[in-house]
Design an enzyme around this catalytic site. Structure first.
Site, PDB file in Angstrom:
ATOM      1  N   LYS A   1       0.853  -1.185   0.000  1.00 21.44           N
ATOM      2  CA  LYS A   1       0.000   0.000   0.000  1.00 21.44           C
ATOM      3  C   LYS A   1       0.885   1.231   0.000  1.00 21.44           C
ATOM      4  O   LYS A   1       2.055   1.172   0.410  1.00 21.44           O
ATOM      5  CB  LYS A   1      -0.907   0.005   1.241  1.00 21.44           C
ATOM      6  CG  LYS A   1      -2.200   0.779   1.069  1.00 21.44           C
ATOM      7  CD  LYS A   1      -3.218   0.039   0.210  1.00 21.44           C
ATOM      8  CE  LYS A   1      -4.532   0.802   0.107  1.00 21.44           C
ATOM      9  NZ  LYS A   1      -5.552   0.058  -0.623  1.00 21.44           N
TER      10      LYS A   1
ATOM     11  N   ASP B   1      -6.919   4.548  -4.738  1.00 19.92           N
ATOM     12  CA  ASP B   1      -7.583   4.421  -3.446  1.00 19.92           C
ATOM     13  C   ASP B   1      -8.227   5.785  -3.207  1.00 19.92           C
ATOM     14  O   ASP B   1      -8.462   6.541  -4.163  1.00 19.92           O
ATOM     15  CB  ASP B   1      -6.574   4.049  -2.341  1.00 19.92           C
ATOM     16  CG  ASP B   1      -7.242   3.579  -1.051  1.00 19.92           C
ATOM     17  OD1 ASP B   1      -7.677   2.427  -1.000  1.00 19.92           O
ATOM     18  OD2 ASP B   1      -7.334   4.378  -0.100  1.00 19.92           O
TER      19      ASP B   1
END
Length: 459
Positions: free
Chosen positions: A139, A179
Site C-alpha cells: 500500500k 484508493d
C-alpha cells in the site's frame, strides 16, 4: 496491552505466544494505532492454527508476516499554480511478495501517515491471498490533499510523486492502483510519468487505467459490486437473499455508489448514503442516476441530492447514518466509522448482515456486538476484495495484450467472490467457528501466505 480475546483463548500456550508477539509489535511500531488494530484483529484468531501447526511457530511465520519486507518514505516537492512550493511526504510499504508482486492502492489524503499505510498494506496481504490470484500485498500514498486543487496542480504532484517512486515499481515487482483521492485522472498522470521516465509502455505496472489504454471493464464497479455479491452469498448460506431487503450504506464515493447499484440490481431497497457533511435518507430508495450526476459529474454533496430529489428524501447533518433502520448495512466510507454504539443501534433495528466495503470501518468492539447478536459480519479483507481481484484481472489482460468484455469480467468477479466466501465459510467451520467470517478470512488468508513462506525458505 489489552488481552488477546475470542478464538485464541481456548489455546493457552498459543495465546501467551501471541500476546508476546503482539507486545513486541507494539514496541517496534510505536504510535501506529491503526496498524496495531489490524494486527491484533488477525492475531486474536490464530490460536487454533498454531495449536494444530507448531511448524509455523518454529519458523516465526507470524513475526515475519507482521514485518513489512520494505518501507519507503520520500519527499514530494511540487509547485502550485501561483508558483508557491509545497513539500509532501510519500509512502510505499511493500509488505509481502510471498504470493506475487506487491499489489495495493495509493491513497492521497491529509490523514495518510506510515501507520495508516502499514495497516492498509497488512490487510492487503490477506485480502489479496483470499482472491486466489498470484499477487502479494502492499500500500502507499501521500498526505497530499487533492481537494480544491486544479488539474495542473494534481498533475505536477503526481509527476513528482512518480519521479521518486518509479524505481521501486514494475509489473513483476510492485503494482499500485487507486484508493481514496486517487482515481482515473491521477492514475493517468502517474502512468504517463512512469512511461516517460522508463521509456517503456509497461501496462501492467499500474491498475485502474482507462479502458482505452489498458484498463479493465468493470474495475470501477468491482469493489462495490463485490461487497454486495459477498453479502448475497452470506445471506444465501443462511437460506435468505437480498431481494426486498432494506439496505443502509455509508459513504457516497466509488465503492458506495456501486454497492448501491448492485444491491438495487439484486432487488434491495437502498435508503441511505453519506459524506463528511452528513447523510441522506430516501425512503423511496436512492435515485442512483441522480446520485451519480451529483457525485461523479458535479463533485457535489449528498445535501445536494436531498435538495434536488425532494419528496421524502431528507438530509441530516453530522454522523448518524447507522441510526437508519435496515436489514443490511454496508459501511463504505473509512476506517473505524461504525462503533459499538452504532452496532447496538443496528441490532435493535433488526440488521441481519453487515459487510465492510471500506477498509476496517468497523471497530473491534462493534464487531463483537454484531457477532454476539448473531448478525452475519463480513470483514473487509473478504467483502471488499473484489476491487483488487479485478485489478489482478486487469494485469492478466495486460500480460496477454487482451481486452475482455464487461460481462466476462463481471462473471469472473462473481466467481472470485463466491470462491472467497466459500473459503472463509469452510475455514471457519474447519477451525470450530462456524459462521464467523472474521476467523475464516483471517485463517484462510494466513495459511495461504504462510505455506508460500515455508516453501520459499527463510525470507
Amino acid at each position: 496491552m489489552p488481552p488477546i480475546p475470542q478464538a485464541a483463548t481456548s489455546h493457552q500456550p498459543e495465546t501467551r505466544l501471541i500476546e508476546q508477539l503482539y507486545g513486541k509489535i507494539l514496541r517496534r511500531n510505536l504510535g501506529e494505532t491503526e496498524f496495531h488494530q489490524a494486527v491484533r484483529e488477525v492475531l486474536e484468531t490464530l490460536g487454533p492454527v498454531l495449536a494444530k501447526r507448531p511448524e509455523l511457530v518454529d519458523a516465526r511465520i507470524i513475526e515475519r508476516i507482521c514485518e513489512p519486507e520494505r518501507q519507503l518514505i520520500f519527499r514530494v516537492p511540487w509547485a502550485d499554480d501561483t508558483g508557491d512550493i509545497h513539500v509532501n511526504r510519500g509512502f510505499r510499504v511493500e509488505f509481502s511478495s510471498a504470493l506475487g508482486p506487491y499489489k495495493g492502492g495509493l491513497r492521497f489524503h491529509p490523514s495518510v501517515n506510515l501507520g495508516i499505510v502499514k495497516f492498509l498494506g497488512f490487510e492487503q496481504v490477506f485480502k489479496n491471498a483470499l482472491t486466489g490470484m498470484p499477487i502479494g500485498g502492499g500500500k502507499g500514498g501521500s498526505d497530499f490533499d487533492p481537494k480544491n486543487r486544479s488539474d495542473a496542480e494534481i498533475m505536477r504532484f503526481c509527476q513528482s510523486f512518480m519521479t521518486e517512486l518509479h524505481r521501486h515499481l514494475g509489473e513483476y515487482t510492485d503494482v499500485p492502483a487507486g484508493d481514496i483521492g486517487v482515481g482515473g485522472r491521477e492514475i493517468g498522470y502517474l502512468f504517463g510519468q512512469y512511461k516517460r521516465i522508463t521509456n517503456r509502455y509497461e501496462s501492467g505496472v499500474l491498475t485502474g487505467k482507462g479502458v482505452g489504454w489498458g484498463g479493465a471493464q468493470a474495475r470501477t464497479e468491482a469493489t462495490g459490486y463485490g461487497c454486495v455479491l459477498f453479502t448475497a452469498e452470506m445471506l444465501r448460506s443462511r437460506g435468505e437473499d437480498l431481494d426486498g431487503r432494506r439496505v443502509a450504506v455509508s459513504g457516497s464515493g466509488n465503492v458506495a455508489i456501486y454497492a448501491i447499484e448492485k444491491a438495487q440490481q439484486l432487488g434491495a431497497r437502498v435508503v441511505s448514503c453519506s459524506d463528511s457533511d452528513g447523510y441522506v435518507v430516501d425512503e423511496k430508495g436512492i435515485d442512483l442516476a441522480l446520485l451519480k450526476e451529483i457525485k461523479e459529474t458535479g463533485r457535489g454533496r449528498v445535501a445536494d441530492y436531498a435538495a434536488r430529489r425532494g419528496g421524502d428524501a431528507r438530509f441530516v447533518s453530522g454522523s448518524g447514518v447507522w441510526t437508519v433502520p435496515c436489514e443490511v448495512a454496508l459501511p463504505c466510507a473509512t476506517q473505524n466509522e461504525l462503533t459499538a454504539e452504532d452496532a447496538a443501534t443496528l441490532v435493535r433495528g433488526g440488521v441481519k448482515a453487515v459487510a465492510e466495503g471500506a477498509n476496517m470501518p468497523t471497530t473491534p468492539e462493534a464487531v463483537r456486538v454484531l457477532q454476539e447478536a448473531g448478525v452475519a459480519f463480513a470483514p473487509g479483507k473478504a467483502a471488499n476484495a473484489g476491487g483488487v481481484a479485478t485489478s489482478a484481472l486487469e494485469m492478466q489482460q495486460n500480460a496477454s495484450r487482451d481486452s475482455w468484455s464487461f460481462a466476462h469480467t463481471e462473471d469472473r468477479l462473481a466467481e472470485i467472490m463466491r470462491h472467497i466466501h466459500a473459503s472463509c465459510h469452510d475455514t471457519a467451520e474447519r477451525y470450530g467457528a462456524p459462521g464467523n467470517y472474521v476467523v475464516g478470512a483471517n485463517i484462510a488468508g494466513f495459511e495461504l501466505v504462510a505455506e508460500a513462506m515455508l516453501a520459499q525458505g527463510l525470507i
